[in-house]
Design a protein around this motif. Sequence first.
Motif, PDB file in Angstrom:
ATOM      1  N   THR A 127      -2.830  67.146  23.133  1.00 50.86           N
ATOM      2  CA  THR A 127      -2.127  66.904  24.396  1.00 50.86           C
ATOM      3  C   THR A 127      -1.048  67.965  24.619  1.00 50.86           C
ATOM      4  O   THR A 127      -0.594  68.625  23.677  1.00 50.86           O
ATOM      5  CB  THR A 127      -1.431  65.525  24.411  1.00 50.86           C
ATOM      6  OG1 THR A 127      -0.486  65.502  23.336  1.00 50.86           O
ATOM      7  CG2 THR A 127      -2.421  64.386  24.246  1.00 50.86           C
TER       8      THR A 127
ATOM      9  N   GLU B 239      -5.497  63.139  20.511  1.00 53.83           N
ATOM     10  CA  GLU B 239      -4.030  63.081  20.684  1.00 53.83           C
ATOM     11  C   GLU B 239      -3.322  64.360  20.269  1.00 53.83           C
ATOM     12  O   GLU B 239      -2.284  64.699  20.826  1.00 53.83           O
ATOM     13  CB  GLU B 239      -3.425  61.922  19.878  1.00 53.83           C
ATOM     14  CG  GLU B 239      -3.506  60.595  20.560  1.00 53.83           C
ATOM     15  CD  GLU B 239      -4.828  59.903  20.286  1.00 53.83           C
ATOM     16  OE1 GLU B 239      -4.864  58.706  20.500  1.00 53.83           O
ATOM     17  OE2 GLU B 239      -5.819  60.550  19.880  1.00 53.83           O
TER      18      GLU B 239
ATOM     19  N   THR C 100      11.991  64.281  17.399  1.00 59.01           N
ATOM     20  CA  THR C 100      11.553  65.328  18.328  1.00 59.01           C
ATOM     21  C   THR C 100      12.362  66.611  18.194  1.00 59.01           C
ATOM     22  O   THR C 100      12.066  67.601  18.864  1.00 59.01           O
ATOM     23  CB  THR C 100      11.647  64.835  19.791  1.00 59.01           C
ATOM     24  OG1 THR C 100      12.962  64.332  19.994  1.00 59.01           O
ATOM     25  CG2 THR C 100      10.620  63.761  20.087  1.00 59.01           C
TER      26      THR C 100
ATOM     27  N   GLU D 143       1.996  67.415  25.269  1.00 55.51           N
ATOM     28  CA  GLU D 143       3.230  67.024  24.579  1.00 55.51           C
ATOM     29  C   GLU D 143       3.248  67.602  23.156  1.00 55.51           C
ATOM     30  O   GLU D 143       4.221  68.229  22.735  1.00 55.51           O
ATOM     31  CB  GLU D 143       3.345  65.498  24.527  1.00 55.51           C
ATOM     32  CG  GLU D 143       4.697  65.059  24.000  1.00 55.51           C
ATOM     33  CD  GLU D 143       4.803  63.562  23.757  1.00 55.51           C
ATOM     34  OE1 GLU D 143       3.762  62.876  23.698  1.00 55.51           O
ATOM     35  OE2 GLU D 143       5.950  63.110  23.603  1.00 55.51           O
ATOM     36  N   VAL D 144       2.140  67.408  22.437  1.00 61.15           N
ATOM     37  CA  VAL D 144       2.067  67.918  21.063  1.00 61.15           C
ATOM     38  C   VAL D 144       2.059  69.442  21.077  1.00 61.15           C
ATOM     39  O   VAL D 144       2.784  70.092  20.309  1.00 61.15           O
ATOM     40  CB  VAL D 144       0.828  67.338  20.333  1.00 61.15           C
ATOM     41  CG1 VAL D 144       0.610  68.026  18.999  1.00 61.15           C
ATOM     42  CG2 VAL D 144       0.992  65.833  20.124  1.00 61.15           C
TER      43      VAL D 144
ATOM     44  N   VAL E  31       6.589  62.652  16.300  1.00 54.93           N
ATOM     45  CA  VAL E  31       6.963  62.273  17.667  1.00 54.93           C
ATOM     46  C   VAL E  31       6.809  60.763  17.869  1.00 54.93           C
ATOM     47  O   VAL E  31       7.650  60.097  18.473  1.00 54.93           O
ATOM     48  CB  VAL E  31       6.119  63.079  18.703  1.00 54.93           C
ATOM     49  CG1 VAL E  31       6.288  62.531  20.109  1.00 54.93           C
ATOM     50  CG2 VAL E  31       6.497  64.558  18.646  1.00 54.93           C
TER      51      VAL E  31
ATOM     52  N   THR F  28       3.089  66.863  13.824  1.00 56.49           N
ATOM     53  CA  THR F  28       3.923  66.763  15.033  1.00 56.49           C
ATOM     54  C   THR F  28       3.713  65.412  15.711  1.00 56.49           C
ATOM     55  O   THR F  28       4.678  64.719  16.069  1.00 56.49           O
ATOM     56  CB  THR F  28       3.567  67.922  16.008  1.00 56.49           C
ATOM     57  OG1 THR F  28       3.719  69.140  15.306  1.00 56.49           O
ATOM     58  CG2 THR F  28       4.441  67.904  17.242  1.00 56.49           C
TER      59      THR F  28
ATOM     60  N   GLY G  61       3.395  71.411  23.114  1.00 55.88           N
ATOM     61  CA  GLY G  61       4.735  71.916  23.444  1.00 55.88           C
ATOM     62  C   GLY G  61       5.721  71.801  22.295  1.00 55.88           C
ATOM     63  O   GLY G  61       6.737  72.491  22.278  1.00 55.88           O
ATOM     64  N   MET G  62       5.452  70.920  21.332  1.00 53.91           N
ATOM     65  CA  MET G  62       6.434  70.686  20.263  1.00 53.91           C
ATOM     66  C   MET G  62       6.020  71.254  18.912  1.00 53.91           C
ATOM     67  O   MET G  62       6.835  71.375  18.002  1.00 53.91           O
ATOM     68  CB  MET G  62       6.636  69.175  20.084  1.00 53.91           C
ATOM     69  CG  MET G  62       7.035  68.500  21.353  1.00 53.91           C
ATOM     70  SD  MET G  62       8.176  67.178  21.041  1.00 53.91           S
ATOM     71  CE  MET G  62       9.431  67.997  20.152  1.00 53.91           C
TER      72      MET G  62
END
Length: 240
Positions: free
Chosen positions: A106, A103, A60, A108-109, A55, A51, A111-112
């Motif tokens: 996080t 990383e 995304t 962001e990761v 990203v 991911t 969530g995706m």
Amino acid sequence: MFVFCKSMIKREIIIAIDGHSSTGKSTFAKAIASKFGLIYVDTGALYRGVTLTAVREGITSFDNPSNKGQLEALLSNTDLIFKPSGKDGASELWLNGENIEREIRTLEVSGMVSIFASMPIVRNYVDSILKEYGKRRGVVMDGRDIGTVVFPDADLKIFMTADPRIRAQRRYQEMISRGEKADYQEVLDNVNERDFMDENREAAPLKRADDALFLDNSNMTHEDQMVWIEMILAQKWGYR
Ligand code: DC
């Protein structure tokens, strides 16, 4: 009576731990690995690594079909490996020579990652890495499809769960103790949402393998769980 020793367990077995998110699978798997001299493989970290890689390259979503081709090309040049961190036998994930352990955790990761984990090309890529680790044997892996898809012949399969409200409470407490802002209802909604996505995706959905032992740790401490696994390993392989 023939009694197996630790090193025999180490050479022989693959332990597959699957289950819902926030059930403490990785803590449990790491503790088993450290106690019995096995290698721990955090399979969710690999989905997170893919991911992050995507990203960073601006991929995304898959609304645009060309993104699948772009991701496939990207994965053919992506080298994800675990290296020992030097702390308590733990390992960290490296991407093309860069340590990405932080990383990949996080928001962001996080969530995706479910979107990427639902893509067959991503699952095939991760499965091929996991199968390489499996060849060495003597491993404990935690994830969602280890006992059902990746290693259906694993020597020991465990399916972990806990009441969603208890999982949400544990996660909420962790966030608060890290000094993060948290809202219990939001955390609970996220736990339920992740369960739904894990159980209902088309590719390798989360389900209990018929021969998996069921571990509901809603009312168990870490020590209780260790006593449980030590008893099973003693019964199954004669480990004392
Ligand atoms: O366990 P985790 O939260 O680090 O997992 C990250 C994501 O990867 C989560 O969406 C579930 C998915 N996953 C999976 O689909 N199959 C696995 N074997 C491990 C994780």
